[in-house]
Write a protein that holds these residues in place. Structure first.
Motif, PDB file in Angstrom:
ATOM      1  N   THR A  45       3.722  18.021 -35.158  1.00 41.24           N
ATOM      2  CA  THR A  45       2.061  18.371 -35.818  1.00 41.24           C
ATOM      3  C   THR A  45       1.824  19.818 -35.419  1.00 41.24           C
ATOM      4  OG1 THR A  45       1.670  16.332 -34.009  1.00 41.24           O
ATOM      5  CG2 THR A  45      -0.548  17.850 -35.076  1.00 41.24           C
ATOM      6  N   THR A  47      -1.303  23.157 -36.824  1.00 45.52           N
ATOM      7  CA  THR A  47      -2.020  22.856 -36.735  1.00 45.52           C
ATOM      8  C   THR A  47      -2.549  23.861 -37.514  1.00 45.52           C
ATOM      9  OG1 THR A  47      -2.396  24.344 -34.356  1.00 45.52           O
ATOM     10  CG2 THR A  47      -2.975  21.190 -34.612  1.00 45.52           C
ATOM     11  N   GLY A  58       1.526  24.850 -33.717  1.00 45.44           N
ATOM     12  CA  GLY A  58       0.482  23.594 -33.492  1.00 45.44           C
ATOM     13  C   GLY A  58       1.900  23.001 -31.931  1.00 45.44           C
ATOM     14  N   SER A  91       0.611  20.307 -42.576  1.00 42.31           N
ATOM     15  CA  SER A  91      -0.513  20.454 -41.588  1.00 42.31           C
ATOM     16  C   SER A  91      -0.428  18.793 -41.069  1.00 42.31           C
ATOM     17  CB  SER A  91      -2.179  20.706 -42.230  1.00 42.31           C
ATOM     18  OG  SER A  91      -2.053  19.584 -43.335  1.00 42.31           O
TER      19      SER A  91
END
Length: 617
Positions: A45, A47, A58, A91
């Motif tokens: 993930t 970020t 992330g 993202s």
């Protein structure tokens, strides 16, 4: 009348446990909808990301045991590539790691990029492995030949050495246009070459580019002076056994003899394949060969690493995409990072519990002889069922051992403290159970509060590949007043002239639990013993025994002998006392089903005295 009454029983239950370019650059816009070959790179993930600096940060969920943590990606060096790096995902969340594409800048050769991938695990209960692959999402395009330099640091949370190894390096088809005939061509005879386009071999190889003139040179067979187009075999022009190029988009060795330009990939130790499990030293180098990204599935794994730094640099002399002699020119190159995890330990856990179905101790009959199962507190499907139910609680004071199933030799032991309600957890290093397919748990309790088991004392656990957490290995116990078996004994006076079987006289004989007041010598006493299984488990191997009284034994003043009639003869064991004799009445082995009752009958002839003592179950 006094008799010694007891039952032998055994409670049973279940236990377990890209072409980036060919001759043109038309493939730069490759599709990213399909996933390339490297797998188990974990879920990433992102970020924050910045394409201009080639950075991202992330969280991750590691493949394998699913451990979690945070990551950062930093680009340390960028030569010969555009400033922007395409990061996937840029993202949000995507499975199978993070992928970085570095687009070519053909005005600069000696191409090189360097990235550092750092992780911060959320716990120290798992070993985290950083994985490196070529492409996690791209299916188009291809890679070039490059040298990769790998550096790494250890995860200080776990005191295990960091180790980098080749995880996967299978045979894959080499890509002809990305590699050149240095690798694909073979010698047919003294003057002829053959171009082999279908070659399958491992992609990662030893770094031999600086050993004994083994530098990598790119040229196309059709560009050799004297070669005859695309026909096979090719016959290069030889001048004093030296080979020349007809165009300048490739270079030859300093002494381009026919012998030294055709170096087979199987030629001794030159660029020899790296086998799986081969270790890579800190700062060590290896070579990756040109492969279509859809075929690439090598994986380098760095176990217990905090960070890895990968330097990727082109090392081929000459290039098909540019009509000039260049060194180390590559085009659009992908690299991927991911995380896999494995538990540091096997974990075995459970609860030692009071298998009372939620019954309060204050509600239990003090004499522990409540045999009512169709109403009242024992009309309870959770009572004595071998399962840890929501209304039940843990109990303290037990010892749980992890043992070798064959020898019972302890592997690890835990004592459940008195201030913990029965929960236990045994952790043991994975290496300690290497080679074992099963282990066993044994529960012991030396206290007197919960003496009766409702589960086996020993549980066998089958170890499953990639499973490290074994939960709900529970052990049940109850207090003695909650025993599964209740025996009730009744007696009836008779004249010894009974012709029918005793059960048929149920309504004619006055069976009672009360003491007999007047017994005439020579009379008989019939007995009815009812066994009730209050548990929700079967009682297997049930044997009922009643020892007839014998004068001067245990205070008895008369001797009783077995008399006719008895109940079904088939219900009594071969070694049971015979008619006219004193001894032990014994039934055959049977099964007493859950929540059922069963009665047994026999008749005895009384001795020569009126003395009597009530029978007590």
């Amino acid at each position: 009348m006094t008799a010694r009454l007891f039952a032998l029983l055994n409670i049973s239950f279940s236990c377990s446990i890209w072409v980036k370019r060919g001759l043109t650059l038309t493939f730069i816009a490759a599709s990213f909808n399909l996933q390339a070959a490297p797998t188990k790179m974990g879920s990433i993930t992102v970020t924050n990301s910045d394409a201009s600096t080639g950075s991202a940060s992330g969280t991750y969920i590691a493949a394998g045991s699913g451990a979690t943590g945070r990551f950062t990606l930093v680009r340390n060096e960028n030569i010969g590539y555009n400033s922007n790096a395409e990061i996937t995902p840029s993202s949000g969340t995507r499975t199978n790691g993070i992928e970085i594409r570095n687009d070519s800048n053909t005005s600069i050769d000696r191409d090189k990029f360097k990235y550092t991938f750092t992780i911060t695990p959320n716990d120290n209960a798992s070993i985290h492995t950083i994985k490196i692959g070529q492409a996690s999402y791209s299916m188009g395009g291809n890679s070039e030949i490059a040298r990769q330099t790998l550096s790494f640091t250890q995860n200080s949370q776990i005191s295990l050495p960091v180790q980098a190894t080749i995880k996967n390096n299978p045979d894959v088809p080499y890509y002809y246009n990305a590699m050149g005939d240095y690798f694909m061509g073979t010698k047919l005879n003294a003057t002829q070459l053959n171009s082999q386009n279908a070659v399958f071999n491992p992609q990662l190889r030893t770094d031999s580019s600086n050993v004994n003139g083994s530098g990598l040179y790119y040229y196309n067979i059709t560009n050799l002076a004297g070669a005859t187009g695309s026909q096979n075999p090719y016959s290069p022009t030889l001048t004093n056994n030296l080979v020349a190029l007809s165009s300048n988009n490739g270079v030859l060795p300093s002494t381009p003899t026919f012998e030294n330009i055709i170096k087979s990939i199987n030629n001794g130790s030159t660029y020899s394949a790296l086998s799986p499990n081969t270790a890579i030293s800190n700062g060590g180098t290896y070579v990756s060969y040109g492969i279509e990204n859809s075929q690439s599935n090598y994986v380098v794994a760095v176990r217990n690493a905090n960070a890895v730094t990968l330097t990727y640099e082109g090392i081929m002399n000459g290039n098909i995409g540019i009509a000039r002699n260049v060194i180390g020119e590559t085009y659009n190159e992908w690299i991927s990072f991911g995380v896999e995890s494995e538990p540091l330990n096997y974990v075995f856990s459970g609860t030692v519990f009071n298998d009372n179905g939620g019954i309060n101790d204050s509600d239990i009959n003090v004499k522990k002889d409540n045999a009512t199962i169709d109403s009242g507190i024992y009309n309870n499907t959770n009572f004595f069922n071998g399962t840890f139910d929501s209304a039940e609680s843990g109990i303290a004071g037990s010892t749980v051992k992890l043992v070798d199933c064959t020898t019972n030799a302890p592997l690890e032991t835990i004592n459940i403290p008195t201030n913990i309600v029965g929960k236990y957890e045994i952790k043991i290093p994975i290496a300690s159970l290497t080679g074992k397919s099963t282990v066993c748990l044994i529960e012991e309790n030396s206290g007197s509060t919960y003496p009766i088991r409702t589960t086996n004392e020993k549980t066998v656990i089958s170890l499953t590949t990639n499973k490290y957490n074994y939960e709900n290995n529970n052990f049940g116990r109850v207090i003695d007043k909650n025993t599964a078996l209740v025996l009730e004994k009744e007696q009836a006076l008779n004249d010894c002239k009974i012709a029918s079987l005793l059960p048929n006289l149920e309504n004619q004989l006055a069976y009672s639990k009360a003491a007999l007041s007047e017994v005439t010598p020579g009379q008989c006493i019939a007995y009815k013993i009812t066994a009730t299984n209050r548990a929700n488990l079967s009682i297997n191997h049930f044997v009922l025994q009643d020892v007839l009284q014998e004068k001067n034994v245990n205070g008895a003043i008369v001797t009783s002998k077995l008399a006719n009639p008895i109940h079904q003869a088939s219900e009594y064991a071969a070694d049971s006392v015979t008619i006219g004799n004193n001894g032990t009445v014994k039934t055959v082995t049977s099964i007493l089903d859950p929540r059922t009752k069963r009665s047994f009958y026999f008749n005895t002839k009384y001795g020569t005295t009126h003395s009597n003592t009530p029978d007590t179950p």
